[in-house]
Design a protein around this motif. Structure first.
Motif, PDB file in Angstrom:
ATOM      1  N   ILE A   1       0.835  -1.208   0.000  1.00  0.00           N
ATOM      2  CA  ILE A   1       0.000   0.000   0.000  1.00  0.00           C
ATOM      3  C   ILE A   1       0.873   1.263   0.000  1.00  0.00           C
ATOM      4  O   ILE A   1       0.600   2.213  -0.728  1.00  0.00           O
ATOM      5  CB  ILE A   1      -1.008  -0.048   1.164  1.00  0.00           C
ATOM      6  CG1 ILE A   1      -2.058  -1.110   0.828  1.00  0.00           C
ATOM      7  CG2 ILE A   1      -1.664   1.302   1.409  1.00  0.00           C
ATOM      8  CD1 ILE A   1      -2.947  -1.525   1.940  1.00  0.00           C
TER       9      ILE A   1
ATOM     10  N   THR B   1      -5.627   9.687  -0.937  1.00  0.00           N
ATOM     11  CA  THR B   1      -5.745   8.238  -0.708  1.00  0.00           C
ATOM     12  C   THR B   1      -6.988   7.695  -1.414  1.00  0.00           C
ATOM     13  O   THR B   1      -6.933   6.672  -2.103  1.00  0.00           O
ATOM     14  CB  THR B   1      -5.821   7.962   0.822  1.00  0.00           C
ATOM     15  OG1 THR B   1      -4.730   8.622   1.447  1.00  0.00           O
ATOM     16  CG2 THR B   1      -5.772   6.495   1.156  1.00  0.00           C
ATOM     17  N   HIS B   2      -8.093   8.404  -1.265  1.00  0.00           N
ATOM     18  CA  HIS B   2      -9.349   7.954  -1.886  1.00  0.00           C
ATOM     19  C   HIS B   2      -9.259   8.020  -3.410  1.00  0.00           C
ATOM     20  O   HIS B   2      -9.732   7.117  -4.101  1.00  0.00           O
ATOM     21  CB  HIS B   2     -10.534   8.800  -1.386  1.00  0.00           C
ATOM     22  CG  HIS B   2     -10.820   8.594   0.073  1.00  0.00           C
ATOM     23  ND1 HIS B   2     -11.695   9.366   0.788  1.00  0.00           N
ATOM     24  CD2 HIS B   2     -10.345   7.687   0.969  1.00  0.00           C
ATOM     25  CE1 HIS B   2     -11.753   8.960   2.043  1.00  0.00           C
ATOM     26  NE2 HIS B   2     -10.928   7.950   2.187  1.00  0.00           N
TER      27      HIS B   2
ATOM     28  N   TYR C   1      -7.901   3.865  -2.379  1.00  0.00           N
ATOM     29  CA  TYR C   1      -7.697   3.204  -1.077  1.00  0.00           C
ATOM     30  C   TYR C   1      -8.422   3.944   0.039  1.00  0.00           C
ATOM     31  O   TYR C   1      -8.717   5.141  -0.106  1.00  0.00           O
ATOM     32  CB  TYR C   1      -6.198   3.172  -0.727  1.00  0.00           C
ATOM     33  CG  TYR C   1      -5.411   2.219  -1.590  1.00  0.00           C
ATOM     34  CD1 TYR C   1      -5.189   0.906  -1.203  1.00  0.00           C
ATOM     35  CD2 TYR C   1      -4.903   2.636  -2.822  1.00  0.00           C
ATOM     36  CE1 TYR C   1      -4.481   0.024  -2.001  1.00  0.00           C
ATOM     37  CE2 TYR C   1      -4.190   1.759  -3.636  1.00  0.00           C
ATOM     38  CZ  TYR C   1      -3.988   0.455  -3.217  1.00  0.00           C
ATOM     39  OH  TYR C   1      -3.296  -0.417  -4.013  1.00  0.00           O
TER      40      TYR C   1
ATOM     41  N   HIS D   1      -7.887   4.486   4.369  1.00  0.00           N
ATOM     42  CA  HIS D   1      -6.850   4.290   5.403  1.00  0.00           C
ATOM     43  C   HIS D   1      -7.368   3.387   6.520  1.00  0.00           C
ATOM     44  O   HIS D   1      -6.672   2.477   6.978  1.00  0.00           O
ATOM     45  CB  HIS D   1      -6.423   5.661   5.956  1.00  0.00           C
ATOM     46  CG  HIS D   1      -5.302   5.597   6.948  1.00  0.00           C
ATOM     47  ND1 HIS D   1      -5.509   5.294   8.283  1.00  0.00           N
ATOM     48  CD2 HIS D   1      -3.966   5.778   6.806  1.00  0.00           C
ATOM     49  CE1 HIS D   1      -4.337   5.318   8.911  1.00  0.00           C
ATOM     50  NE2 HIS D   1      -3.384   5.614   8.040  1.00  0.00           N
TER      51      HIS D   1
ATOM     52  N   ALA E   1      -5.082  -0.356   5.987  1.00  0.00           N
ATOM     53  CA  ALA E   1      -5.664   0.226   4.769  1.00  0.00           C
ATOM     54  C   ALA E   1      -6.066  -0.881   3.796  1.00  0.00           C
ATOM     55  O   ALA E   1      -5.473  -1.963   3.772  1.00  0.00           O
ATOM     56  CB  ALA E   1      -4.646   1.162   4.123  1.00  0.00           C
ATOM     57  N   ARG E   2      -7.096  -0.582   3.005  1.00  0.00           N
ATOM     58  CA  ARG E   2      -7.545  -1.553   1.990  1.00  0.00           C
ATOM     59  C   ARG E   2      -7.961  -0.798   0.742  1.00  0.00           C
ATOM     60  O   ARG E   2      -8.159   0.412   0.779  1.00  0.00           O
ATOM     61  CB  ARG E   2      -8.745  -2.368   2.519  1.00  0.00           C
ATOM     62  CG  ARG E   2      -8.409  -3.055   3.801  1.00  0.00           C
ATOM     63  CD  ARG E   2      -9.265  -4.219   4.225  1.00  0.00           C
ATOM     64  NE  ARG E   2     -10.677  -4.238   4.057  1.00  0.00           N
ATOM     65  CZ  ARG E   2     -11.564  -4.031   5.028  1.00  0.00           C
ATOM     66  NH1 ARG E   2     -11.159  -3.695   6.240  1.00  0.00           N
ATOM     67  NH2 ARG E   2     -12.847  -4.164   4.804  1.00  0.00           N
ATOM     68  N   LYS E   3      -8.094  -1.551  -0.341  1.00  0.00           N
ATOM     69  CA  LYS E   3      -8.656  -0.938  -1.548  1.00  0.00           C
ATOM     70  C   LYS E   3     -10.128  -0.671  -1.272  1.00  0.00           C
ATOM     71  O   LYS E   3     -10.776  -1.454  -0.552  1.00  0.00           O
ATOM     72  CB  LYS E   3      -8.547  -1.917  -2.712  1.00  0.00           C
ATOM     73  CG  LYS E   3      -7.155  -1.989  -3.267  1.00  0.00           C
ATOM     74  CD  LYS E   3      -7.200  -2.476  -4.699  1.00  0.00           C
ATOM     75  CE  LYS E   3      -5.869  -2.206  -5.332  1.00  0.00           C
ATOM     76  NZ  LYS E   3      -5.330  -3.339  -6.030  1.00  0.00           N
TER      77      LYS E   3
ATOM     78  N   GLU F   1     -12.747  -3.541  -0.990  1.00  0.00           N
ATOM     79  CA  GLU F   1     -12.079  -4.840  -0.779  1.00  0.00           C
ATOM     80  C   GLU F   1     -12.558  -5.480   0.524  1.00  0.00           C
ATOM     81  O   GLU F   1     -12.561  -4.828   1.570  1.00  0.00           O
ATOM     82  CB  GLU F   1     -10.557  -4.594  -0.701  1.00  0.00           C
ATOM     83  CG  GLU F   1      -9.747  -5.850  -0.479  1.00  0.00           C
ATOM     84  CD  GLU F   1      -8.258  -5.534  -0.181  1.00  0.00           C
ATOM     85  OE1 GLU F   1      -7.823  -4.369  -0.276  1.00  0.00           O
ATOM     86  OE2 GLU F   1      -7.559  -6.495   0.174  1.00  0.00           O
TER      87      GLU F   1
ATOM     88  N   ALA G   1     -14.550  -1.256   3.912  1.00  0.00           N
ATOM     89  CA  ALA G   1     -13.532  -0.508   3.157  1.00  0.00           C
ATOM     90  C   ALA G   1     -14.224   0.527   2.280  1.00  0.00           C
ATOM     91  O   ALA G   1     -14.223   0.432   1.051  1.00  0.00           O
ATOM     92  CB  ALA G   1     -12.678  -1.453   2.331  1.00  0.00           C
TER      93      ALA G   1
END
Ligand SMILES: Nc1ncnc2c1ncn2[C@@H]1O[C@H](COP(=O)(O)OP(=O)(O)OP(=O)(O)O)[C@@H](O)[C@H]1O
Length: 281
Positions: free
Chosen positions: A78, A142-143, A147, A149, A172-174, A177, A202
């Motif tokens: 990430i 990030t968005h 992703y 956080h 953090a993830r997609k 996800e 997420a």
């Protein structure tokens, strides 16, 4: 049974015992001190012999086995996907003596947890809005990269010379996800505070909700309980903080007590208009 659990926790503590200052990790990083001991990782402040710079080296907790290594690997992936001057920069992933490590740039600064609970800093509305705007810029990036956080808490936000930095992308993830099997659940909002919750989806809204809690932590730093209010008296944050109406509405929308924001850009628009308000305390 008790003896066995005592033995196993003793064994885990022994395996996770931090290495001493001066130890060289990965043939390159000289340990200065340990700076963090989370549930899945140990983080060292080190000097990189190759560049002379300060780096943070996070080690998967040996007692947590392959699972901690997988989590650290995810974090490395990430960080690689999110190059940003206000995030730790990925340096390398390496293994040695059965351990796994992630080396990243070391971000100087104080966490908001240290500032509020250690140094007794107090934040008013105007300051809270200014800090949140900076944090939101990082979250929007990030968005936009796809992703979330999912761990926006006061120990993970740093400030140096008035600039905001974000660390700990371990959860953090997609966007969209599903959580990997046995993914850790954060049970408290900070070491101080108790906003317990279930698994986080997420979704962008999860980060916005966390920002709402983050703002409350800042604003509560300046809260003085009324002299005659008894300890048994439970009051809501709306009653206790006596915020200006606009800021209260913003936080209620973040906490989904009112119509939520459609996304981080929508929230930014509102924050920008709030910054011009002279009514803010
Ligand atoms: N890149 C970095 N630069 C500077 N300090 C860092 C960095 N990464 C981690 N730290 C320090 O190490 C501490 C622990 O790091 P981090 O939060 O990533 O670990 P963790 O194992 O996920 O901990 P927790 O379970 O408490 O979230 C941080 O609070 C911070 O003080």
């Amino acid at each position: 049974m008790r003896f066995i659990s005592f033995l196993s926790s003793f064994y885990a503590a022994w395996r996770d015992y931090p290495v001493a200052a001066g130890t060289v990790l990965g043939n390159r990083y000289v340990v200065q001190e340990i700076v963090g001991q989370g549930s899945y990782g140990l983080t060292y402040k080190c000097v990189d012999r190759a560049s002379g710079s300060l780096v943070a080296v996070k080690q998967a907790r040996p007692s947590k086995g392959p699972y901690a290594k997988r989590l650290l690997e995810r974090e490395a992936m990430i960080l690689k996907a999110l190059p940003h001057p206000r995030f730790p920069a990925f340096i390398e992933w390496f293994t040695g003596k059965g351990n796994a490590y992630l080396a990243m740039s070391f971000l100087q600064g104080d966490t908001f947890e240290d500032l509020i609970f250690g140094l007794d800093y107090k934040y008013g509305e105007r300051e809270c809005v200014r800090i949140t705007r900076q944090l939101l810029e990082l979250i929007m990036y990030t968005h936009e990269k796809g992703y979330v956080h999912l761990d926006l808490r006061i120990p993970n936000v740093l400030v140096k010379d008035g600039e905001i930095y974000l660390i700990d992308f371990g959860l953090a993830r997609k966007i969209g996800e599903p959580a990997p099997d046995h993914f850790p659940v954060r049970n408290g909002f900070g070491r101080h505070g108790t906003a317990s919750r279930q698994f986080k989806a997420a979704e962008v809204s999860s980060d916005l909700l966390d920002i709402g809690h983050f703002m409350l932590f800042l604003l509560y730093s300046a809260y003085e309980p009324e002299k005659n209010s008894g300890p048994s008296e439970e009051r809501s944050w709306q009653d206790e903080l006596a915020l200006s109406g606009e800021l209260k509405t913003v936080i209620e929308r973040l906490l989904e007590l009112r119509e939520p924001y459609s996304g981080s850009a929508d929230f930014m628009k509102e924050l920008e208009s709030l910054s011009h308000l002279t009514k803010l305390q």
